[in-house]
Design a protein around this motif. Structure first.
Motif, PDB file in Angstrom:
ATOM      1  N   CYS A 181      19.461  -0.735 -36.601  1.00  0.00           N
ATOM      2  CA  CYS A 181      18.021  -0.126 -36.859  1.00  0.00           C
ATOM      3  C   CYS A 181      17.244  -0.291 -35.577  1.00  0.00           C
ATOM      4  N   HIS A 182      17.566  -1.037 -34.709  1.00  0.00           N
ATOM      5  CA  HIS A 182      16.471  -1.428 -33.643  1.00  0.00           C
ATOM      6  C   HIS A 182      17.077  -0.491 -32.324  1.00  0.00           C
ATOM      7  N   ALA A 194      23.795   2.702 -24.758  1.00  0.00           N
ATOM      8  CA  ALA A 194      23.918   2.274 -23.446  1.00  0.00           C
ATOM      9  C   ALA A 194      22.566   2.302 -22.569  1.00  0.00           C
ATOM     10  N   LYS A 195      21.543   2.831 -22.896  1.00  0.00           N
ATOM     11  CA  LYS A 195      20.350   3.050 -22.253  1.00  0.00           C
ATOM     12  C   LYS A 195      19.208   2.260 -23.237  1.00  0.00           C
ATOM     13  N   ALA A 196      19.451   2.300 -24.192  1.00  0.00           N
ATOM     14  CA  ALA A 196      18.060   1.750 -25.295  1.00  0.00           C
ATOM     15  C   ALA A 196      18.553   0.778 -26.455  1.00  0.00           C
ATOM     16  N   SER A 197      19.556  -0.069 -26.216  1.00  0.00           N
ATOM     17  CA  SER A 197      19.871  -1.043 -27.116  1.00  0.00           C
ATOM     18  C   SER A 197      18.726  -1.890 -27.196  1.00  0.00           C
ATOM     19  N   GLY A 198      18.293  -1.941 -28.558  1.00  0.00           N
ATOM     20  CA  GLY A 198      17.139  -2.921 -28.909  1.00  0.00           C
ATOM     21  C   GLY A 198      15.823  -2.444 -28.811  1.00  0.00           C
ATOM     22  N   LYS A 199      15.585  -1.200 -28.309  1.00  0.00           N
ATOM     23  CA  LYS A 199      14.162  -0.668 -27.849  1.00  0.00           C
ATOM     24  C   LYS A 199      13.571  -0.457 -29.123  1.00  0.00           C
ATOM     25  N   GLY A 200      13.995  -0.138 -30.319  1.00  0.00           N
ATOM     26  CA  GLY A 200      13.524   0.165 -31.454  1.00  0.00           C
ATOM     27  C   GLY A 200      13.257   1.862 -31.334  1.00  0.00           C
ATOM     28  N   ASN A 215      10.392  -2.827 -30.954  1.00  0.00           N
ATOM     29  CA  ASN A 215      11.384  -3.364 -29.815  1.00  0.00           C
ATOM     30  C   ASN A 215      11.611  -4.852 -29.880  1.00  0.00           C
ATOM     31  N   ILE A 216      12.812  -5.050 -29.873  1.00  0.00           N
ATOM     32  CA  ILE A 216      13.242  -6.730 -30.126  1.00  0.00           C
ATOM     33  C   ILE A 216      13.809  -7.105 -28.746  1.00  0.00           C
ATOM     34  N   THR A 217      13.591  -6.378 -27.503  1.00  0.00           N
ATOM     35  CA  THR A 217      14.278  -6.949 -26.463  1.00  0.00           C
ATOM     36  C   THR A 217      13.185  -7.828 -25.754  1.00  0.00           C
TER      37      THR A 217
END
Length: 278
Positions: A181-182, A194-200, A215-217
């Protein structure tokens, strides 16, 4: 002294000696993996637990329209005719016994890390719940779906490695499929792991209206890098953001509120290691 502390931590993080497979499975289904979120019907007051896991939410996406399946032991409309091996294979592959592939809204790619014991526990628990006859609509696939390998997934974990706090946190984050989801989707309903894991940035529509995953980074401004551990825990378990505003579903706050303190601590510790994304 360090050896003693290490042994104590390992015992704390390992499955309780008195915990049965059914109890472990109930914890995974109801808390960490929040299976009710998709597989239990919702009424005006929330989940209809009298029909728990009999098929629930419908997802009408550009790529597909599917309804959470009946995963009770009903033989005609549920998984009652599946063997244990077929159920385990489905959980980590998304392939049903009839060789059809499930829509990616079912996070089987994340479940590839499930330990052998946790797979046994999930099967044991799903066999134990009441069988509820309930036929859900057939899935509708609108485009060809591409396979994905989510961040931190792809390899089965062992019980031994979960004694490490960060490894356990990574495991929990993965089987809780937080990054499903995020992480935003690109073309063809494929996540940009690859480029946006966790970005929301994903939008979800439902009885709650419309919500957008945050965004949970570890980014200090765009993410949760400046949040305290207690603020992160409150967001996960109560749905209250750092600034005090109430967050919307589909985040299953009530389910996460029943996570053990040790698991919640491990999850927060690992979330802090997510590379910052803006």
């Amino acid at each position: 002294m360090r050896i003693v502390l290490g042994i104590a931590l390992a015992l704390l993080m390992s499955p309780a000696a008195s915990e049965t497979l059914v109890e472990r499975g109930a914890y995974l289904v109801g808390s960490v993996m929040v299976c009710h979120n998709c597989h239990t019907p919702r009424g005006p007051q929330g989940f209809d637990m009298s029909r728990a896991l009999s098929g629930g939410q419908t997802f009408d996406e550009p790529a597909f329209k599917v309804t959470g399946s009946n995963i009770t032991p009903d033989k005609d409309t549920g998984i009652g005719k599946w063997s244990d091996a077929e159920l385990k294979h489905f959980l980590v592959s998304g392939v049903r016994p009839d060789s059809t592939k499930v829509a990616p809204i079912m996070p089987t790619g994340f479940y590839t890390v499930l330990t052998a014991r946790d797979l046994d526990a999930l099967v044991a628990y799903l066999r134990s719940v009441p069988a509820v006859p309930h036929e859900v609509p057939a899935p509708e696939y609108r485009i060809a779906l591409k396979p994905e390998v989510p961040t931190y997934a792809g390899k089965q974990a062992s019980e031994a490695e979960l004694a490490d706090k960060l490894a356990r946190g990574r495991y929990l984050l993965t089987i809780a499929h937080c990054l499903e989801c995020h992480t935003p989707e690109g073309p063809s309903a494929v996540h940009d792991f690859a480029k946006a894991s966790g970005k929301g940035g994903r939008t979800f529509k439902g009885p709650w209206g419309e919500s957008r995953s945050p965004n949970i980074t570890s980014h200090a401004q765009s993410g949760i890098g400046a949040w305290s551990d207690d603020e992160i825990k409150r967001a996960i378990t109560q749905g209250v953001a750092r600034d005090g505003h109430k967050m919307k579903p589909p985040m299953a706050y009530a389910g996460y509120a029943t996570m053990s303190p040790q698991d919640l601590d491990a999850l927060v510790a690992f979330v802090r290691t997510l590379p910052p994304r803006e």
